[in-house]
Design a protein around this motif. Structure first.
Motif: not given
Lengths: 347, 358, 305
Positions: B287-290, B307, B358
């Motif tokens: 996933a891409i954070p934020g 990000r 992560q």
């Protein structure tokens, strides 16, 4: 052998949309027409199909949000229902919770996030402070900072954050089974990945069983252990995800898998296109409901309704072509089982 | 009909290729109660005859806003539009309202996600196509009706003659979408704009419509821009793809190259986050954070930097300019050009390297 | 809490939380936002100010004016506007117009607001019941209100008042009856829409009973829109009330009420035209303010996703 966490037998719901002057049903939508499946504890069952196939109605029938016309719903072998002698629906609803597609419509816009999550526990008789503490814990669990979210209202959150709140709201009831009705379909891909990761974490931490309803076949393949393929209110195929995706026995499953657009330029393929649209569940075709669109249809398909037949261990398919002596000239072995046709065949 | 076919056809006719559309420094700002919204900033792209461009991005990235501003469809009193838009050499930004309505539907046509919105429910499909043809060509009613029938047959609506007299609500979703395509193509536009045309459709119908669009586009030699959030749709129909993020095009080039060797960390992240067939079911998704930034203030630095796993100090100071990426084969024509707006472009070394912490 | 998180995971979660906190730094509750938006709307604020002034003048009338509203002086009949001691003139019986307008506001405002307020409670209760229960209850309630819809509001008010007899209380009762059906219909529509939203389904799935769902989930979402609709009815109600008094079916002389005043001053229209239209102007001003305030409230409450 342990009974399955959830077992559904011959579930039916027909909606009367028009009555004659004498009050007799005139037009009936057979939204769900004899659906059976089961899912083992800790597993994820994917439910796929196009609009009108009855997958969302099935979810609501399971929760008794719509009263089923017929069928049995069993949790760990115990049957639930509104009839005497069965376990009560109220207990069923607590043990099974649901997350809907529209994250905004699933939250009361006038309640704070905290009140929305704490509503269920309060109804179940927990004290105000207990349910508030639970709401804070669950927000943390779904990756939202309790301090900055408990006092907020749904319209102040993004779609992904709202869906996390909805998941927390469902978890607040301490369910064993979660029904996820297109729960990640409305989210952007990067957010969808976050929520899918969250769902798999929660499944492990809370030992949940999922019923994952979606039209996105890629996501279903990723998250599910078993898959149910529905068409016009009926199950056409049911089995372990790898078998269904690699060796689909039903022509509809094959068509559905073949229609998925390539996700990388290298996997681009020639699609065998199914003609027509999914028909209306009002007055479904006689015989096999898929026969008007099926490339292998024969007279027998318009006459007799196929019954589910075991094609491989654990895999069942409702098609005359897999049933021996059905009267269909083809048999399972005569159609290619790979979902991708060779490139030169179509070019 | 596959994408590679039409690409080689396009490459053969390099001399005949001309630019249908040229967009330079396009910025679109909306007025809102909470101040301006910088929906689109400094967008540049060009489209050749017979080419299909996909504007790819997530919700709120400005892809639909860009598309609609090509026909100046936004309400003028709430919108500030700057930059240049040229369609077959005509300046759309400076165009009068009268010439703009002549442009809309005739040289540039548009199809939408929800066909019910494009049709007037009180007229039949045939009446509406006939009316459009008459308005733009001024031909006789009988001729226009014949044209309408021809169009319905072209989009392969079964028993087209009887469908002419059908009302929009009498058709299924897929048929309505075909009818809308017929309406849009009835005046032989040079450019077709498609705003998420298959998002509301079922899987088996979506692939029918995508294939139809692709075939018609090649057959009629028109250019097409398709807005989508679905990587798969871009791969199925487009020659080129422009990836948008926070109102800017951050990477652009031929579909095959951009989506197999993405240079921008956002494109990489988007592709990694998309679930694709045959993924390892035990692996976590990348996933891409934020979340994307709000566009209520003008960004002074790379919008993706907060990000981004490889953002450096320069990324937080100024907005990276688009720069050319070396083409895969030397001597490639303009349809092979590739660009990326990033200070630290390049292939992702190990897709799991970022995920693990992560 | 989450055992799967190592120290690195915790660190990334801390960062994510910080990001979230920055992301939505400003936040108010729904009603606070509505109020904030309303306060920023100059038209609504002007209307609210005018209405507040009118209400204060009506309430404080005995302390603000030296005159008795029903005691006239034959010497000062039909004085013009600007007459010393009677700044807004006097009526045909020599009563001070300013005093009578202030006292008249008491009846007129009460007759404009109270019937709508009572109808708001009764109509909402009926509409929510019909919308939530559905089926035969819906048919029974909504078909009954349909009967009232067959008559124009004015005619209905006159007919009911005529049947009940003239008088302040009877006029209020008839006006209340006139406004119950439209409010019930709006409440039913909104309730039906809200009832099918997913959060109501979710609440049912949590095991909540019908009354709890109505209290927590339905009313909060129904009252707002219905209230906006009801405020727009106040102006209609004021005009109808004035009309009833004008016809002699409402407040009886010598009491001051704007509609009644308009009726009695009718005969003086050619002698003192400006004095004669004053009650009409008051009715117009008040109903206009209510309507504009209702519009302002509507747009303030329309908060998008």
């Amino acid at each position: 052998m342990l009974p399955p966490a959830l077992e559904v037998l011959d579930l039916k719901k027909h909606f009367v949309t028009r009555k004659t002057l004498l009050g007799k049903p005139d037009r009936v939508v057979r939204a769900v027409d004899g659906v059976s499946f089961h899912v083992a504890r800790g597993q994820t069952l994917g439910v796929v199909g196009e609009s009108g196939c009855g997958k969302s109605t099935t979810a609501r029938l399971l929760m008794h949000l719509i009263e089923p016309d017929a069928g049995r719903i069993r949790l760990h072998g115990r049957e639930y229902g509104n009839v005497g002698g069965l376990k009560p629906v109220s207990e069923l609803r607590q043990r099974m919770q649901m997350v809907f597609q529209d994250s905004y419509a699933s939250l009361n816009p006038r309640l704070t996030i905290e009140d929305s999550i704490a509503f269920g526990p309060r109804i179940q008789g927990q004290s105000r402070s207990e349910s508030r503490q639970l709401a804070r814990d669950l927000l943390d669990q779904v990756g939202l900072n309790p301090d900055s979210f408990i006092r907020r209202y749904p319209h102040e959150l993004s779609g992904g954050q709202r869906q996390r709140v909805n998941i927390a709201r469902a978890l607040a009831m301490k369910p064993e089974i979660m029904v996820l009705d297109e729960a990640v379909s409305a989210l952007d891909k990067s957010v969808q990945a976050q929520v899918l990761n969250l769902l798999s974490d929660l499944k492990r931490d809370f030992e949940l069983t999922y019923l994952f309803i979606s039209h996105d076949l890629n996501v279903v393949q990723y998250i599910s252990d078993h898959v149910v393929v529905m068409y016009l209110g009926q199950v056409v195929e049911f089995g372990p995800v790898a078998q269904i995706y690699e060796q689909p026995a039903h022509p509809y499953t094959r068509a559905l898998l073949d229609a998925v657009p390539a996700q990388t330029p290298n996997s681009r393929k020639a699609h065998t296109v199914l003609e027509g649209d999914p028909p209306n569940p009002i007055d479904p075709p006689a015989g096999c409901r898929f026969h008007p669109r099926c490339p292998f249809a024969e007279p027998i398909c318009a006459e007799r309704e196929p019954v589910p037949v075991r094609v491989r261990p654990e895999q069942e398919s409702a098609c005359h072509m897999v049933a021996p002596q059905s009267g269909h000239s083809r048999h399972l072995t005569m159609i290619p089982l790979t979902s991708t046709l060779p490139e030169e065949a179509v070019a | 009909m596959t994408a590679s076919n039409s690409q080689s056809a396009a490459a053969d006719s390099v001399e005949a290729m001309s630019s249908v559309l040229r967009v330079a420094d396009l910025s679109v700002t909306f007025k809102s109660e909470d101040g301006p919204v910088y929906a689109v900033s400094d967008v540049n792209f060009a489209l050749n005859t017979g080419e299909t461009l996909a504007l790819l991005g997530e919700s709120g990235c400005g892809k639909s806003v860009t598309l609609k501003s090509l026909m100046r469809l936004h309400p003028p009193h709430k919108t500030t539009l700057s930059g240049q838009i040229e369609i077959t050499g005509d300046d759309v930004v400076a165009m009068s309202q009268r010439r703009l309505s002549a442009l809309r539907g005739k040289r540039v046509a548009m199809i939408f996600q929800e066909p019910m919105l494009a049709f007037d429910p009180v007229f039949t499909i045939g009446q509406q196509i006939t009316e459009t043809v008459r308005r733009h060509t001024g031909c006789a009613r009988a001729r226009a009706r014949a044209r309408a029938l021809e169009m319905l047959e072209m989009v392969r609506i079964p028993s087209a003659a009887s469908r002419l007299d059908a009302y929009p609500h009498e058709m299924s979703g897929g048929m309505r979408q075909r009818a809308m395509i017929a309406l849009a193509l009835s005046c032989q536009p040079d450019l077709l704009l498609a705003d998420e045309p298959t998002t509301a459709l079922d899987a088996t119908v979506q692939i029918q419509v995508l294939k139809l669009l692709r075939e018609l586009q090649t057959e009629l030699g028109m250019s097409m821009i398709i807005v989508t959030h679905d990587v798969g749709v871009a791969i199925e129909v487009a020659d080129r793809v422009a990836v948008m993020y926070a109102g800017r095009i951050i990477e652009e080039g031929p579909v095959n190259e951009v989506l197999s060797t993405p240079q921008h960390p956002y494109t990489q992240g988007l592709l990694a986050a998309t679930v694709h067939p045959g993924m390892d079911r035990a692996a976590r998704l990348t996933a891409i954070p934020g979340a994307p930034p709000r566009l209520t203030r003008r960004l002074e630095a790379c919008a993706f930097a907060p990000r981004c796993y490889k953002a450096g100090p320069e990324c937080r100071q100024s907005i990276p300019r688009p720069s050319a990426v070396a083409p895969a084969e030397p001597g490639a024509d303009s349809s092979q050009l590739r660009m990326v707006s990033c200070y630290r472009p390049g292939l992702k070394e190990d897709p799991r390297a970022h995920e693990s912490n992560q | 809490m989450d055992q799967s998180l190592g120290p690195q995971g915790l660190q990334s979660r801390v960062e994510e939380y910080a990001e979230q906190a920055r992301d939505i730094a400003r936040s108010r509750g729904y009603w606070a936002t509505v109020l904030h938006r309303l306060l920023r709307d100059p038209v609504s604020m002007a209307c609210a100010l005018v209405l507040l002034t009118l209400i204060l003048l009506a309430v404080l009338a005995p302390w603000l004016t030296p005159y008795n509203p029903s005691q006239g002086s034959m010497l000062n009949r039909l004085a013009g506007i600007g007459t010393p001691g009677h700044w807004l003139g006097t009526d045909g019986q020599g009563r001070d117009m300013l005093t009578r307008l202030m006292y008249g506001g008491r009846y007129s405002l009460v007759m404009g607001i109270m019937p709508v307020l009572i109808a708001f409670f009764i109509g909402t209760a009926m509409g929510v019941t019909a919308g939530f229960v559905g089926g035969w209850a819906n048919s029974l309630i909504m078909r009954t209100t349909d009967v009232f819809f067959a008559f124009p509001a004015v005619l209905l008010a006159i007919a009911i008042s005529g049947a009940l007899g003239a008088g302040f209380v009877n006029a209020m009762v008839s006006l209340t009856l006139v406004f119950i059906p439209p409010i019930a219909r709006v409440a039913e529509g909104v309730t039906t829409a809200v009832r099918h939203l997913d959060f109501v389904e979710a609440a049912r799935a949590s095991g909540a009973g019908a009354l709890t769902i109505i209290r927590v989930h339905i009313l909060g979402n129904v009252l707002g829109p219905v209230f906006i609709y009801a405020t727009s009815l106040v102006s209609v109600c004021m005009i109808l009330a004035a009309g009833l008094s004008f016809l002699g079916l409402g407040v009886r002389p010598p009491a001051a009420e704007w509609g009644l005043m308009l009726n009695t001053l009718r005969q003086s229209l050619y002698v003192q035209p400006w004095v004669s239209v004053l009650p009409g102007a008051m009715i117009f001003l008040t109903s206009l303010c209510f309507n504009l305030l209702s519009d302002g409230l509507r747009s303030a409450m329309d908060i998008k996703r």
